[in-house]
Design an enzyme around this catalytic site. Structure first.
Site, PDB file in Angstrom:
ATOM      1  N   THR A  78      88.666 -26.307  18.615  1.00  0.00           N
ATOM      2  CA  THR A  78      88.165 -26.182  17.252  1.00  0.00           C
ATOM      3  C   THR A  78      88.916 -25.110  16.461  1.00  0.00           C
ATOM      4  OG1 THR A  78      86.021 -26.848  18.135  1.00  0.00           O
ATOM      5  CG2 THR A  78      86.026 -25.982  15.920  1.00  0.00           C
ATOM      6  N   LYS A 137      80.644 -21.958  18.897  1.00  0.00           N
ATOM      7  CA  LYS A 137      82.097 -21.836  18.713  1.00  0.00           C
ATOM      8  C   LYS A 137      82.504 -22.168  17.286  1.00  0.00           C
ATOM      9  CE  LYS A 137      83.138 -26.472  18.897  1.00  0.00           C
ATOM     10  NZ  LYS A 137      82.048 -27.284  18.440  1.00  0.00           N
ATOM     11  N   ARG A 172      87.222 -29.385  11.174  1.00  0.00           N
ATOM     12  CA  ARG A 172      86.635 -29.106   9.862  1.00  0.00           C
ATOM     13  C   ARG A 172      86.328 -27.618   9.715  1.00  0.00           C
ATOM     14  NH1 ARG A 172      83.893 -33.638  11.722  1.00  0.00           N
ATOM     15  NH2 ARG A 172      82.116 -32.318  12.271  1.00  0.00           N
TER      16      ARG A 172
END
Length: 188
Positions: A105, A48, A112
């Site tokens: 995410t 992912k 990040r």
């Protein structure tokens, strides 16, 4: 510490081990699900990341929520194809270890990977970004392409291909849009 509710999945080869961890960690704010699909959990958690870099690129380009929704929806399909081809189960990728982790995410301000995609689009050099932070999606993009080729899926992973190309410097963002949107039309 705020106890905001969340949920995770724990994968273990032996279900009694997963259940023991589930019972040990679960609380009214932390719900743990179990699975024996360790392959799916591991692949979903890793693969992912480059897709979330792509989501950051969409955000950085200011292309809006419709484009973001299209990217993440199609990215989910690619994640499912690659993970199941490598031995993971579709239901694992449809759950917290796949789609859930991708959403967090791709949309999370603390991601990040998402931030890396945004920074690249804003003109920062990848080397400079990686000098100050770990971005799991960067090396994983190349790994995803390698596994895609091993599984005979190289033509079925256009988002992975575009993100990997941008990260490797072999494709510009405007070329990626042409690559993704100019592909032969098909059905869903």
């Amino acid at each position: 510490m705020q106890e905001m509710p969340t949920a995770v999945v724990v994968g273990a080869k032996f279900m009694p081990h997963a259940v023991a961890i589930q019972r040990w960690l679960s609380s009214l704010s932390f719900r743990v699900y179990t699975t024996q699909d360790t392959v799916g959990v591991e692949l979903g958690g890793a693969l992912k990341n480059p897709l979330a870099v792509g989501a950051g690129m969409i955000e950085g380009l200011g292309l809006g929520i419709n484009t973001m929704a299209a990217l993440v929806t199609r990215a989910t399909k690619e994640l499912m194809k690659l993970c199941t081809a490598m031995g993971g189960k579709a239901e694992t990728i449809s759950g917290l270890a796949g789609i859930g982790d991708l959403m967090l995410t791709a949309f999370g301000d603390l991601s990040r990977n998402r931030t890396c995609g945004m920074r690249i689009i804003q003109g920062e050099k990848l080397e400079d970004i990686l000098a100050t932070t770990t971005v799991e999606g960067v090396p994983t993009a190349e790994v995803a392409m390698h596994f895609g080729q091993l599984c005979g899926l190289q033509d079925e992973l256009p988002i992975f291909t575009a993100v990997a190309g941008i990260l490797a410097g072999t494709m510009k963002p405007e070329e990626a849009q042409q690559f993704l949107m100019g592909r032969p039309l098909g059905s869903e």
